[in-house]
Design an enzyme around this catalytic site. Structure first.
Site, PDB file in Angstrom:
ATOM      1  N   HIS A 114      30.460  32.157   3.771  1.00  7.97           N
ATOM      2  CA  HIS A 114      29.707  32.972   2.801  1.00  7.97           C
ATOM      3  C   HIS A 114      30.478  33.125   1.495  1.00  7.97           C
ATOM      4  O   HIS A 114      30.289  34.095   0.767  1.00  7.97           O
ATOM      5  CB  HIS A 114      29.389  34.356   3.367  1.00  7.97           C
ATOM      6  CG  HIS A 114      28.828  34.341   4.746  1.00  7.97           C
ATOM      7  ND1 HIS A 114      27.476  34.248   5.016  1.00  7.97           N
ATOM      8  CD2 HIS A 114      29.451  34.351   5.958  1.00  7.97           C
ATOM      9  CE1 HIS A 114      27.291  34.236   6.323  1.00  7.97           C
ATOM     10  NE2 HIS A 114      28.472  34.286   6.919  1.00  7.97           N
ATOM     11  N   SER A 126      36.246  21.998 -25.201  1.00  5.19           N
ATOM     12  CA  SER A 126      35.044  22.542 -25.833  1.00  5.19           C
ATOM     13  C   SER A 126      35.147  22.319 -27.330  1.00  5.19           C
ATOM     14  O   SER A 126      36.244  22.349 -27.898  1.00  5.19           O
ATOM     15  CB  SER A 126      34.942  24.033 -25.528  1.00  5.19           C
ATOM     16  OG  SER A 126      34.169  24.683 -26.518  1.00  5.19           O
ATOM     17  N   LYS A 166      39.431  26.085 -23.782  1.00  2.00           N
ATOM     18  CA  LYS A 166      38.705  25.575 -22.616  1.00  2.00           C
ATOM     19  C   LYS A 166      39.165  24.221 -22.105  1.00  2.00           C
ATOM     20  O   LYS A 166      39.540  23.344 -22.872  1.00  2.00           O
ATOM     21  CB  LYS A 166      37.214  25.467 -22.968  1.00  2.00           C
ATOM     22  CG  LYS A 166      36.568  26.808 -23.184  1.00  2.00           C
ATOM     23  CD  LYS A 166      36.023  27.375 -21.897  1.00  2.00           C
ATOM     24  CE  LYS A 166      34.735  26.690 -21.624  1.00  2.00           C
ATOM     25  NZ  LYS A 166      33.848  27.401 -20.757  1.00  2.00           N
ATOM     26  N   GLU A 170      31.038  18.350 -12.622  1.00  2.00           N
ATOM     27  CA  GLU A 170      29.694  18.890 -12.891  1.00  2.00           C
ATOM     28  C   GLU A 170      28.668  17.761 -12.978  1.00  2.00           C
ATOM     29  O   GLU A 170      27.537  17.897 -12.514  1.00  2.00           O
ATOM     30  CB  GLU A 170      29.701  19.689 -14.183  1.00  2.00           C
ATOM     31  CG  GLU A 170      30.499  20.983 -14.081  1.00  2.00           C
ATOM     32  CD  GLU A 170      30.663  21.640 -15.436  1.00  2.00           C
ATOM     33  OE1 GLU A 170      29.805  22.439 -15.811  1.00  2.00           O
ATOM     34  OE2 GLU A 170      31.646  21.336 -16.136  1.00  2.00           O
TER      35      GLU A 170
END
Ligand code: ARG
Length: 462
Positions: free
Chosen positions: A153, A274, A280, A287
């Protein structure tokens, strides 16, 4: 090519809509190899003369060279790769070229080409898969003692090791390679000789063509030979399941590289920045693999839907099979290609992992096991430890920090040895059950995987 029956030319729109050359030109090598085998067989069977056979084979070899050298341009007037190659051949060697299509239809020809193409790609994908498994195996070997929390979980559950976690993916990928192996058996069947649908009256030697092209079987029914696309659907199913695994792995790498987890830092070469936020470092590749999983599922559903309800045998709908099939092939290859080096160069933050395993009461089950081993029924032990955890939560401490006197108030069975017993490294080391995370079990698992890789024909130097 059907000028006999027709008195008018095709409308330009018809030509454009009907053409598949934009998609199927990538099978030119397979198309030519299939035609060479067919022509050689026609000559051997006396269906064309030996001279004609030689001329056709030589002409096809030249067409291949011309295509590779960029000297020929495909046209939509010739519709697809099969007609383009035949047109080039006839332009090169004259009317003899028109004999190549004797005892053959584009229906069995396209089935052959796709099978040949897929067979080559499956070979490459198999190696890429084995390579990824080998990378995971090497990584695991470095981390058999790296303690981390295991989750259920997405809540910290019990301590495991990074090696054990990585080997879970190895198992998924091993099943994927077995599925691929299995699919390749169904690809390995030679359909030429099925003709348009009803075979042919010419005395073909289908086995000869199969041998020459390296197939171990020939199709057993001419209708099925031209209308079967199960092998493409099976491949897309394999690809979808593989991508599902890679996307789960991607998701974990994305989570783990967040500051909230801080378990991993991807190498600069396999991450991006970024354009606005200077701090970043984004896990874009992971992804994208996660995102591309959607395309591959789409490819599978596209193929299933194209084939649904099609009457026997060939229907033009089936020309639509190649885009999704090629897309699934390309996406799987690209994903595997970036995944292996991305993992190989990632830096795992073993300290954060260990800290996370210390916190979060991952050793609570072990405390309950301790009591159960001393005779307290497990359900009661569970209750006792639940109360101890609640106590710790209120005090803001962990189970290792509770003093013995306090422990005694929870259960008189608890003794001084409890601290050693619930040490997370000990908790892991104790899990020596087959398939468990204890370092010695994981080391055994790694040896078994290395042995399996060798059996599967993995070549580390390739
Ligand atoms: N380009 C076609 C395909 O990909 C080849 C077969 C065409 N056959 C036909 N009867 N129109 O399916």
């Amino acid at each position: 090519m059907w000028s006999g029956r027709f008195t008018k030319k095709s409308d330009r729109l018809t030509e454009e809509f009907n053409a598949s050359i934009g998609v199927d030109s990538r099978m030119y090598r397979q198309d030519i190899a299939g035609s060479i085998a067919h022509a050689a067989m026609l000559a051997q069977q006396g269906i064309i003369t030996p001279q004609e056979g030689e001329q056709i084979v030589k002409g096809l070899q030249e067409v291949l060279e011309d295509i590779e050298a960029g000297r020929l341009e495909f046209t939509i007037e010739a519709e697809d790769i099969h007609m383009n190659v035949e047109t080039f051949l006839t332009q090169k060697i004259g009317d003899v070229g028109k004999k190549l299509h004797t005892a053959r239809s584009r229906n069995d020809q396209v089935a052959l080409d796709v099978r040949l193409y897929l067979r080559d790609e499956i070979g490459q994908i198999k190696q890429l898969l084995l390579e990824l498994i080998a990378v995971l195996c090497d990584l695991a070997a470095q981390h058999t003692g790296t303690i981390m929390p295991g989750y259920t979980h997405l809540q910290r559950a019990q301590p495991i090791t990074l090696a054990h976690h990585l080997l879970a993916y190895v198992e998924m990928l091993r099943r994927d390679s077995e599925r691929l192996e299995d699919c390749s058996k169904r690809v390995d069947v030679m359909p030429l000789g099925s003709g348009a649908l009803a075979g042919t009256g010419f005395p073909l030697d289908r086995e000869m063509v199969a041998r020459q092209l390296g197939f171990s079987q020939i199709t057993r029914n001419s209708l099925d030979g031209v209308s079967d696309r199960d092998y493409a659907i099976e491949f897309a199913s394999f690809a979808s399941i593989l991508m599902m695994h890679l996307s789960r792995f991607s998701e974990e790498l994305i989570l783990w590289s967040s500051s909230e987890f801080g378990f991993v830092e991807l190498d600069d070469a396999f991450a991006t920045g970024s354009s606005i936020m200077p701090q970043k470092k984004n896990p874009d590749l992971a992804e994208l693999v996660r995102g591309k999983t959607g395309r591959v599922y789409g490819d599978l559903v596209t193929l299933l839907t194209i084939m649904k309800s099609l009457p026997l045998a060939y229907n033009k709908d089936m020309q639509e099979d190649k885009e999704p099939l090629f897309d699934a092939i390309d996406t799987v290859k690209a994903s595997l290609m970036v995944f292996a080096p991305m993992l190989k160069t990632a830096r795992f933050n073993t300290r954060s992992m260990a800290q996370a395993a210390q916190g979060g009461f991952t050793n609570a089950t072990d405390l309950a096991d301790y009591l159960a081993a001393k005779g307290l029924p497990f359900r009661d032990a569970h209750e006792v430890v639940g109360k101890a955890v609640l106590y710790c939560l209120e005090k803001g401490i962990s189970l290792q920090d509770v003093d013995l006197a306090t422990y005694k108030t929870f259960s008189p069975l608890i003794e001084e040895d409890i601290y050693e017993f619930i040490d997370v490294a000990r908790c892991v080391a104790r899990r020596r059950v087959p398939g468990g995370p204890a370092p010695e079990m994981v080391s055994q698992a790694i040896s078994e995987i290395q042995e399996w890789l060798r059996r599967m024909g993995y070549d580390a130097d390739k």
